[in-house]
Design a protein around this motif. Structure first.
Motif, PDB file in Angstrom:
ATOM      1  N   GLU A 197      10.731  25.810   8.633  1.00 38.77           N
ATOM      2  CA  GLU A 197       9.554  24.965   8.812  1.00 38.77           C
ATOM      3  C   GLU A 197       9.769  24.109  10.044  1.00 38.77           C
ATOM      4  O   GLU A 197      10.916  23.902  10.471  1.00 38.77           O
ATOM      5  N   HIS A 203       3.870  20.141   3.250  1.00 34.44           N
ATOM      6  CA  HIS A 203       2.950  20.342   4.381  1.00 34.44           C
ATOM      7  C   HIS A 203       1.492  20.314   3.935  1.00 34.44           C
ATOM      8  O   HIS A 203       0.685  21.165   4.316  1.00 34.44           O
ATOM      9  N   ILE A 204       1.229  19.305   3.126  1.00 36.35           N
ATOM     10  CA  ILE A 204      -0.143  19.139   2.628  1.00 36.35           C
ATOM     11  C   ILE A 204      -0.401  17.635   2.499  1.00 36.35           C
ATOM     12  O   ILE A 204       0.495  16.888   2.093  1.00 36.35           O
ATOM     13  N   TYR A 222      -3.635  32.825   4.083  1.00 34.11           N
ATOM     14  CA  TYR A 222      -2.948  33.617   3.046  1.00 34.11           C
ATOM     15  C   TYR A 222      -1.436  33.419   3.150  1.00 34.11           C
ATOM     16  O   TYR A 222      -0.744  33.230   2.142  1.00 34.11           O
ATOM     17  N   THR A 223      -0.931  33.445   4.367  1.00 31.00           N
ATOM     18  CA  THR A 223       0.521  33.319   4.559  1.00 31.00           C
ATOM     19  C   THR A 223       1.006  31.920   4.160  1.00 31.00           C
ATOM     20  O   THR A 223       2.098  31.777   3.624  1.00 31.00           O
ATOM     21  N   PHE A 224       0.165  30.902   4.422  1.00 29.72           N
ATOM     22  CA  PHE A 224       0.540  29.539   4.036  1.00 29.72           C
ATOM     23  C   PHE A 224       0.743  29.451   2.525  1.00 29.72           C
ATOM     24  O   PHE A 224       1.770  28.949   2.044  1.00 29.72           O
ATOM     25  N   ASN A 276       3.675  31.365   1.310  1.00 32.54           N
ATOM     26  CA  ASN A 276       4.904  30.638   1.625  1.00 32.54           C
ATOM     27  C   ASN A 276       5.135  29.484   0.649  1.00 32.54           C
ATOM     28  O   ASN A 276       6.270  29.173   0.275  1.00 32.54           O
ATOM     29  N   CYS A 326      -1.363  21.992   6.298  1.00 29.39           N
ATOM     30  CA  CYS A 326      -0.874  22.084   7.676  1.00 29.39           C
ATOM     31  C   CYS A 326      -0.363  23.506   7.877  1.00 29.39           C
ATOM     32  O   CYS A 326       0.805  23.812   7.624  1.00 29.39           O
ATOM     33  N   LEU A 327      -1.246  24.353   8.300  1.00 28.58           N
ATOM     34  CA  LEU A 327      -0.983  25.789   8.318  1.00 28.58           C
ATOM     35  C   LEU A 327       0.039  26.197   9.357  1.00 28.58           C
ATOM     36  O   LEU A 327       0.785  27.145   9.174  1.00 28.58           O
ATOM     37  N   ASP A 328       0.048  25.477  10.470  1.00 29.59           N
ATOM     38  CA  ASP A 328       0.902  25.870  11.594  1.00 29.59           C
ATOM     39  C   ASP A 328       0.937  24.689  12.556  1.00 29.59           C
ATOM     40  O   ASP A 328       0.129  23.753  12.445  1.00 29.59           O
ATOM     41  N   ILE A 329       1.806  24.775  13.527  1.00 28.94           N
ATOM     42  CA  ILE A 329       1.806  23.731  14.553  1.00 28.94           C
ATOM     43  C   ILE A 329       0.502  23.850  15.350  1.00 28.94           C
ATOM     44  O   ILE A 329      -0.019  24.959  15.553  1.00 28.94           O
ATOM     45  N   GLU A 330      -0.010  22.697  15.784  1.00 30.87           N
ATOM     46  CA  GLU A 330      -1.343  22.678  16.397  1.00 30.87           C
ATOM     47  C   GLU A 330      -1.421  23.585  17.631  1.00 30.87           C
ATOM     48  O   GLU A 330      -2.457  24.194  17.900  1.00 30.87           O
ATOM     49  N   ASP A 336      -3.932  35.723   8.486  1.00 29.89           N
ATOM     50  CA  ASP A 336      -2.715  35.338   9.224  1.00 29.89           C
ATOM     51  C   ASP A 336      -2.265  33.906   8.974  1.00 29.89           C
ATOM     52  O   ASP A 336      -1.070  33.614   9.062  1.00 29.89           O
ATOM     53  N   LYS A 337      -3.224  33.031   8.720  1.00 30.16           N
ATOM     54  CA  LYS A 337      -2.856  31.620   8.609  1.00 30.16           C
ATOM     55  C   LYS A 337      -2.965  31.072   7.188  1.00 30.16           C
ATOM     56  O   LYS A 337      -2.078  30.370   6.719  1.00 30.16           O
TER      57      LYS A 337
END
Lengths: 335, 220
Positions: B136, B83-84, B117-119, B122, B91-95, B114-115
């Motif tokens: 994912e 996811h990079i 650090y967690t990425f 993960n 790509c941290l999350d769905i848009e 939330d976005k």
């Protein structure tokens, strides 16, 4: 901090022993019999600890290895190795130095609860931490003063900027130990905590004279410098677990870590030294040691900004990171 | 508009305390352009895991637009499954989730916690375990479909198309009307929350989704 865990272990042992004997010792004192006949310190814990810790304890030794530092444990008080040639001579030498006074306050409160033998053990361990930490950061322990220390940083083979940096790192790490590790132990034991106050200053080559003070063997190689004197003086203006530095120190580092000490407390003079006729004024600054500690290469911060040591031996168990990781569901758009 | 944001200087001072190795870079006009530096990752037990060199690019419309996050030192394999992108864009999350966040105004510090650090946490979890901690999204439009199913409880493309058309025409059913999914239940007890969620997302994104679901229906 993880690097002091072996010292903390020793301290806990001493406190546990002290708690067993403390009441008896107090009653004895109250009875007016004086202190003769009280248990010696050996009875408390000496047999459980090594003799005075010459070597760094393993947790700190590992930290020193991580930093790539080899520690000189053969230092002698009052004889900085780079200026040892001045011993017993009348010569003087000009050379820069960083002077640091580390004062440890509040140990008197320990007598309220513990026998002097225990107090001596406790203060000894704290002083060991102070000495060993200074050694790890390349400091030279010049003199012991009560529970405190006077340490030089720098010398003939050390760049000035590095000497300042090491002194600041030392101040951060030791203050963190006192403010957090020590406080936690003492709180658990219901003892009023001990705190530290540190003063640091830098004197440049033309501001510091090295010479041998004293007579014959009753002598030490020391410095004559305004900035050595100011380090000691500034320490008095530091708040509990605070560090005050001279403006020479600030010049070597990012200004964001320093604020005039008078901003904290209006009763603290802005200038620690001044010659009004010559328009010379020298400012003392509070050093934001915690923020400085956080940016050190050997320190990490977690998502809340808490200090974590970057240890090679850190256990990386995926279960411990799962709760953070599972808040992320990654996506790749393929656009 | 109700927002989550604090004053920017307050935000930056919190970020400096929590992520002190990230440095704020400003444009000549004083606009925050990016945060750049190191992000340390530690676990719940206070163990250090790794450090990533990152850059967080702040869009001009921030806090109502999504910052872009780049990993700079190539620690994460440049692979779609990680996811990079090739240039390190994460790509941290769905848009949709990010757009919803932006619609309320993004708090930079919360965004990092939330976005970002967690990425990275993960990614480290993936390296150890060979899978992500909470799964994912499938790549491309399949991921969007998965999102509608998991987050909005909408699986039938015909119903999704109906929903999207209604929202785009601004024809929102009343709370006590029958739900447009034709379940026979009242809207408030069925898909009201899903509707509200979709309403908070930018219309361009919804149009894109609509076209995607229409194409999918045509092809099946």
């Amino acid at each position: 901090m993880e690097i002091f865990k072996d010292y903390i272990k020793n301290l806990n042992k001493v406190l546990d022993e002290g708690n067993k004997h403390g009441r008896r010792a107090r009653k004895f004192l109250e009875s007016g019999h004086g202190i003769s006949g009280l248990p010696t310190s050996g009875t408390f814990s000496q047999e459980k600890r090594e003799k005075k810790e010459v070597q760094l304890l393993p947790s700190l030794q590992e930290f020193a290895s991580t930093l790539g530092v080899s520690v000189d444990l053969n230092q002698r008080l009052g004889q900085h190795p780079d200026f040892a040639n001045l011993k017993s001579s009348r010569n003087v030498e000009q050379h820069y130095i960083v002077s640091m006074f580390i004062d440890i306050k509040g140990s008197t409160n320990l007598f309220k609860k513990y026998h002097p033998g225990v107090v001596q053990e406790i203060t000894q361990i704290i002083q060991e931490v102070a000495i060993h930490t200074s050694l790890v950061f390349g400091g030279y322990v010049h003199r012991l003063q009560g529970d405190g220390l006077f340490v030089y940083f720098g010398g003939k083979k050390t760049e000035k900027k590095l000497a300042v940096e090491r002194a600041l790192q030392n101040a951060c790490v030791f203050t963190y130990f006192v403010k957090n590790d020590l406080r936690k132990i003492f709180n658990e034991q219901g003892v009023e905590t001990i705190y530290t106050r540190i003063g640091i200053d830098f004197g440049d080559d033309d501001e510091v004279l090295w010479f041998c003070s004293g007579v014959g063997e009753i002598s030490e190689v020391t410095t004559c410098s305004l900035h050595t004197s100011l380090a000691s003086k500034m320490q008095n203006y530091a708040e509990s677990n605070g560090v005050v530095v001279g403006e020479n120190i600030k010049k070597f580092s990012h200004p964001k870590f320093f604020s005039p000490a008078c901003n904290r407390d209006k009763s603290v003079p802005r200038y620690i030294f001044e010659i009004p006729d010559e328009n010379y004024r020298y400012t003392q600054y509070d050093f934001n040691w915690l923020q400085y500690l956080k940016i050190q290469p050997f320190i990490a911060t977690d998502q809340y900004g808490n200090i974590v040591l970057k240890s090679k031996a850190a256990i990386q168990n995926p279960e411990n990171i799962r709760s953070i990781a599972r808040r992320n569901i990654p996506y790749f758009a393929n656009k | 508009m109700k927002t989550n944001i604090r004053n920017l200087s307050e935000e930056l001072s919190i970020i400096e305390e929590r992520f002190p190795k990230l440095r704020a870079v400003f444009s000549k006009s004083g606009r925050l352009e990016k945060l750049i530096g190191e992000l340390d990752i530690c676990d719940d037990e206070g163990n250090y895991w790794d450090t990533f060199d990152i850059k967080i690019v702040i869009p001009k419309k921030f806090p109502y637009a999504i910052p872009k996050v780049f990993e700079l030192n190539g620690k994460i394999l440049r692979d779609n499954d990680r996811h990079i992108s090739e240039d390190g864009l994460c790509c941290l999350d769905i848009e949709h989730e990010l757009l919803r966040l932006a619609s309320k105004g993004i708090s930079l510090c919360d965004f990092i916690v939330d976005k970002v650090y967690t990425f990275f946490a993960n990614q480290l979890f993936f390296e150890k375990m060979g899978e992500y901690a909470n799964g994912e999204y499938p790549h491309g439009f399949e991921g969007v479909r998965y999102f509608y199913s998991k987050k909005l409880n909408l699986t039938n493309p015909v119903i999704i198309i109906r929903f999207l058309k209604l929202i785009l025409k601004n024809q929102i059913p009343g709370r006590n009307d029958c739900c447009p999914c034709q379940s026979g239940r009242k809207f408030k007890k069925c898909h009201l929350k899903s509707f509200e969620y979709l309403k908070s997302i930018r219309r361009e994104r919804l149009k894109e989704d609509l076209n995607g679901f229409i194409n999918m229906s045509v092809n099946t």
